[in-house]
Design a protein around this motif. Structure first.
Motif, mmCIF file in Angstrom:
data_model
loop_
_atom_site.group_PDB
_atom_site.id
_atom_site.type_symbol
_atom_site.label_atom_id
_atom_site.label_comp_id
_atom_site.label_asym_id
_atom_site.label_seq_id
_atom_site.Cartn_x
_atom_site.Cartn_y
_atom_site.Cartn_z
ATOM 1 N N ASP A 73 39.925 -22.136 37.147
ATOM 2 C CA ASP A 73 41.339 -21.931 37.476
ATOM 3 C C ASP A 73 42.215 -22.811 36.602
ATOM 4 O O ASP A 73 42.077 -24.045 36.618
ATOM 5 C CB ASP A 73 41.589 -22.283 38.948
ATOM 6 C CG ASP A 73 41.194 -21.164 39.888
ATOM 7 O OD1 ASP A 73 40.668 -20.143 39.400
ATOM 8 O OD2 ASP A 73 41.400 -21.310 41.108
ATOM 9 N N MET A 74 43.138 -22.189 35.879
ATOM 10 C CA MET A 74 44.107 -22.963 35.113
ATOM 11 C C MET A 74 45.297 -23.367 35.973
ATOM 12 O O MET A 74 46.055 -24.269 35.611
ATOM 13 C CB MET A 74 44.576 -22.152 33.897
ATOM 14 C CG MET A 74 43.452 -21.804 32.928
ATOM 15 S SD MET A 74 44.028 -20.861 31.495
ATOM 16 C CE MET A 74 45.079 -22.088 30.696
ATOM 17 N N SER A 75 45.463 -22.715 37.103
ATOM 18 C CA SER A 75 46.528 -23.062 38.037
ATOM 19 C C SER A 75 45.970 -23.953 39.137
ATOM 20 O O SER A 75 44.797 -23.841 39.508
ATOM 21 C CB SER A 75 47.133 -21.785 38.645
ATOM 22 O OG SER A 75 46.121 -21.034 39.296
ATOM 23 N N PRO A 76 46.786 -24.853 39.710
ATOM 24 C CA PRO A 76 46.286 -25.755 40.764
ATOM 25 C C PRO A 76 45.997 -25.001 42.052
ATOM 26 O O PRO A 76 46.610 -23.978 42.353
ATOM 27 C CB PRO A 76 47.440 -26.749 40.950
ATOM 28 C CG PRO A 76 48.652 -26.036 40.451
ATOM 29 C CD PRO A 76 48.185 -25.130 39.345
ATOM 30 N N LEU A 77 45.044 -25.516 42.815
ATOM 31 C CA LEU A 77 44.668 -24.876 44.069
ATOM 32 C C LEU A 77 45.794 -25.007 45.100
ATOM 33 O O LEU A 77 46.082 -24.047 45.821
ATOM 34 C CB LEU A 77 43.381 -25.512 44.607
ATOM 35 C CG LEU A 77 42.847 -24.969 45.935
ATOM 36 C CD1 LEU A 77 42.474 -23.491 45.815
ATOM 37 C CD2 LEU A 77 41.641 -25.794 46.401
ATOM 38 N N PHE A 78 46.409 -26.177 45.170
ATOM 39 C CA PHE A 78 47.473 -26.428 46.147
ATOM 40 C C PHE A 78 48.839 -26.420 45.455
ATOM 41 O O PHE A 78 48.941 -26.600 44.236
ATOM 42 C CB PHE A 78 47.263 -27.782 46.837
ATOM 43 C CG PHE A 78 46.004 -27.858 47.649
ATOM 44 C CD1 PHE A 78 45.967 -27.364 48.950
ATOM 45 C CD2 PHE A 78 44.849 -28.414 47.111
ATOM 46 C CE1 PHE A 78 44.804 -27.440 49.703
ATOM 47 C CE2 PHE A 78 43.680 -28.483 47.863
ATOM 48 C CZ PHE A 78 43.663 -27.994 49.153
ATOM 49 N N VAL A 84 44.100 -30.447 41.922
ATOM 50 C CA VAL A 84 42.737 -30.065 41.559
ATOM 51 C C VAL A 84 42.714 -28.600 41.124
ATOM 52 O O VAL A 84 43.528 -27.777 41.560
ATOM 53 C CB VAL A 84 41.755 -30.270 42.735
ATOM 54 C CG1 VAL A 84 41.594 -31.743 43.045
ATOM 55 C CG2 VAL A 84 42.194 -29.480 43.965
ATOM 56 N N ARG A 85 41.791 -28.290 40.232
ATOM 57 C CA ARG A 85 41.489 -26.924 39.821
ATOM 58 C C ARG A 85 40.101 -26.567 40.329
ATOM 59 O O ARG A 85 39.267 -27.431 40.564
ATOM 60 C CB ARG A 85 41.500 -26.794 38.309
ATOM 61 C CG ARG A 85 42.839 -26.471 37.651
ATOM 62 C CD ARG A 85 43.922 -27.421 37.966
ATOM 63 N NE ARG A 85 45.075 -27.235 37.080
ATOM 64 C CZ ARG A 85 46.185 -27.931 37.168
ATOM 65 N NH1 ARG A 85 46.309 -28.840 38.112
ATOM 66 N NH2 ARG A 85 47.175 -27.720 36.327
ATOM 67 N N THR A 86 39.849 -25.261 40.470
ATOM 68 C CA THR A 86 38.556 -24.802 40.965
ATOM 69 C C THR A 86 37.667 -24.346 39.799
ATOM 70 O O THR A 86 38.122 -23.599 38.925
ATOM 71 C CB THR A 86 38.734 -23.621 41.944
ATOM 72 O OG1 THR A 86 39.554 -24.039 43.029
ATOM 73 C CG2 THR A 86 37.384 -23.149 42.471
ATOM 74 N N LEU A 87 36.454 -24.812 39.798
ATOM 75 C CA LEU A 87 35.434 -24.369 38.841
ATOM 76 C C LEU A 87 34.337 -23.652 39.624
ATOM 77 O O LEU A 87 33.745 -24.229 40.545
ATOM 78 C CB LEU A 87 34.854 -25.555 38.075
ATOM 79 C CG LEU A 87 33.691 -25.223 37.115
ATOM 80 C CD1 LEU A 87 34.195 -24.404 35.934
ATOM 81 C CD2 LEU A 87 33.025 -26.515 36.626
ATOM 82 N N SER A 88 34.080 -22.415 39.270
ATOM 83 C CA SER A 88 33.022 -21.618 39.926
ATOM 84 C C SER A 88 32.038 -21.134 38.882
ATOM 85 O O SER A 88 32.420 -20.753 37.785
ATOM 86 C CB SER A 88 33.622 -20.413 40.662
ATOM 87 O OG SER A 88 34.627 -20.814 41.583
ATOM 88 N N PHE A 89 30.765 -21.131 39.230
ATOM 89 C CA PHE A 89 29.740 -20.657 38.301
ATOM 90 C C PHE A 89 28.573 -20.119 39.113
ATOM 91 O O PHE A 89 28.330 -20.516 40.252
ATOM 92 C CB PHE A 89 29.264 -21.775 37.373
ATOM 93 C CG PHE A 89 28.772 -22.997 38.085
ATOM 94 C CD1 PHE A 89 27.422 -23.147 38.386
ATOM 95 C CD2 PHE A 89 29.656 -23.999 38.460
ATOM 96 C CE1 PHE A 89 26.965 -24.272 39.054
ATOM 97 C CE2 PHE A 89 29.205 -25.134 39.133
ATOM 98 C CZ PHE A 89 27.866 -25.267 39.425
ATOM 99 N N GLY A 90 27.843 -19.163 38.522
ATOM 100 C CA GLY A 90 26.715 -18.578 39.227
ATOM 101 C C GLY A 90 26.149 -17.389 38.491
ATOM 102 O O GLY A 90 26.207 -17.304 37.269
ATOM 103 N N ILE A 91 25.627 -16.443 39.255
ATOM 104 C CA ILE A 91 24.929 -15.303 38.691
ATOM 105 C C ILE A 91 25.358 -14.040 39.420
ATOM 106 O O ILE A 91 25.630 -14.066 40.617
ATOM 107 C CB ILE A 91 23.396 -15.503 38.791
ATOM 108 C CG1 ILE A 91 22.650 -14.417 38.043
ATOM 109 C CG2 ILE A 91 22.947 -15.560 40.245
ATOM 110 C CD1 ILE A 91 21.171 -14.692 37.923
ATOM 111 N N GLY A 92 25.432 -12.934 38.688
ATOM 112 C CA GLY A 92 25.789 -11.658 39.263
ATOM 113 C C GLY A 92 24.644 -10.670 39.138
ATOM 114 O O GLY A 92 23.830 -10.756 38.218
ATOM 115 N N PHE A 93 24.576 -9.720 40.058
ATOM 116 C CA PHE A 93 23.513 -8.732 40.064
ATOM 117 C C PHE A 93 24.135 -7.331 40.030
ATOM 118 O O PHE A 93 25.104 -7.059 40.713
ATOM 119 C CB PHE A 93 22.664 -8.873 41.333
ATOM 120 C CG PHE A 93 22.060 -10.226 41.493
ATOM 121 C CD1 PHE A 93 20.846 -10.535 40.916
ATOM 122 C CD2 PHE A 93 22.730 -11.216 42.220
ATOM 123 C CE1 PHE A 93 20.280 -11.793 41.078
ATOM 124 C CE2 PHE A 93 22.176 -12.466 42.387
ATOM 125 C CZ PHE A 93 20.941 -12.756 41.810
#
Length: 336
Positions: A314-319, A327-336
């Motif tokens: 996220d380039m925009s702030p969460l709050f 803070v910004r959100t970083l998400s990572f994982g796997i897709g099926f």
């Protein structure tokens, strides 16, 4: 006479119909096809030019495709088409039907080559994959991963130990559907544009016994003053990802991998906190918690066969500014 020979005879008959006029003509040239079982098929034509006209058809391709068409085309008929390729001009074909396909030995005056067709199922699979590569396809995806906070700057009003996250408990889950039209097509690579709609849940599970609550002017992260099994903030969003992808293929047209870099924009649909007490009791309360309704950021894809690894930032702030930690959100994982 085996099925291969029957179909070749049908093909030859179709060719002769286009070469022979209404009145009989005395043949002055011929094309000989000799089979491994010592059967010969001879195609006569009125002159050499008519024989040369057969070069418009790839006889090797006709024989190779017969295995697929014998059981599906009524009467064993085979339709001949031209696709712009360079066609062979050999005069003798030695054809052998095997359990794993059809072997064609092409004998010319200056060289001799051998080609073996693949199983029908392999041929169909590769043809389908090439078709999907050229036309693009719809993508249905289920993604699962983890969330983390990226601190932009410290704020005394919001000490970092108040909203530390549990790494494994802070999960990301998303369902998406999208399209991938092909922009630029190549033999071993193509440029596609992935875009679609994504419904996502960001779960932020706090360390210790801290909880989240909406204060009068800011979001707060007080200690609950008791032992908790878990305490988390969940944010549900709907978003539109747009990711250009470069997809790579092997020599048979099968997808090997893809890479992509693009962006997304999300809108908050709902948010709530959930507390699970030590005795198993649960408390769930909905609020906006001064969260930004609109979020946007960058995302990257790395696909290997049917698996799709992703990273979202996220380039925009969460709050909202001044109403919560920066803070910004970083998400990572796997897709099926």
């Amino acid at each position: 006479m085996n099925k291969v020979l029957l179909t070749v005879v049908a093909v030859a008959t179709s060719l002769l119909a286009s070469l022979v006029q209404a009145k009989p003509m005395s043949p002055t040239d011929s094309l000989v096809i000799r089979f491994a079982n010592r059967t010969r098929l001879v195609i006569y034509a009125p002159d050499k030019a008519a024989i040369q006209a057969l070069s418009n058809y790839d006889l090797n391709k006709i024989v190779r495709e017969m295995g697929m068409k014998l059981d599906s085309v009524p009467g064993g008929q085979t339709r001949i088409s031209q696709d712009g390729d360079r066609y062979l001009k050999d005069t003798v074909l030695v054809v052998t039907k095997k359990s794993d396909g059809v072997t064609v030995i092409i004998n010319g005056k200056t060289d001799s080559t051998q080609r073996t067709s693949k199983r029908d199922s392999d041929y169909e699979r590769e043809r389908r994959e090439r078709r999907d590569r050229d036309k693009g396809s719809f993508d249905y995806n289920f993604s699962i991963g983890l969330n983390n906070f990226i601190q932009e700057k410290s704020m005394t009003a919001f000490p970092e130990d108040g909203y530390d996250l549990r790494p494994i408990g802070s999960r990301y889950v998303a369902l998406s559907v999208g399209a991938m039209p092909t922009i630029i097509r190549g033999k071993y690579a193509s440029l596609k544009l992935y875009y679609g709609v994504e419904l996502a849940w960001n779960n932020f599970m706090f360390e210790g016994n801290n909880i989240v609550q909406k204060g009068t002017t800011t979001v707060e992260f007080p200690d609950a003053g008791r032992d908790l099994q878990k305490s988390k903030l969940t944010v549900c969003t709907i978003g539109i990802p747009v990711v250009p992808r470069v997809t790579f293929y092997n020599s048979s047209g099968k997808k090997v991998c893809h890479i992509g870099l693009g962006g997304y924009a999300n809108y908050r649909l709902d948010s709530y906190r959930k507390i699970k007490e030590a005795d198993g009791g649960k408390d769930r309360r909905h609020s906006d918690f001064y969260l930004n309704n609109f979020r946007y950021g960058l995302m990257a894809h790395l696909g290997i066969r049917s698996l799709d690894f992703f990273v979202k930032y996220d380039m925009s702030p969460l709050f909202q500014t001044g109403k919560g930690p920066d803070v910004r959100t970083l998400s990572f994982g796997i897709g099926f």
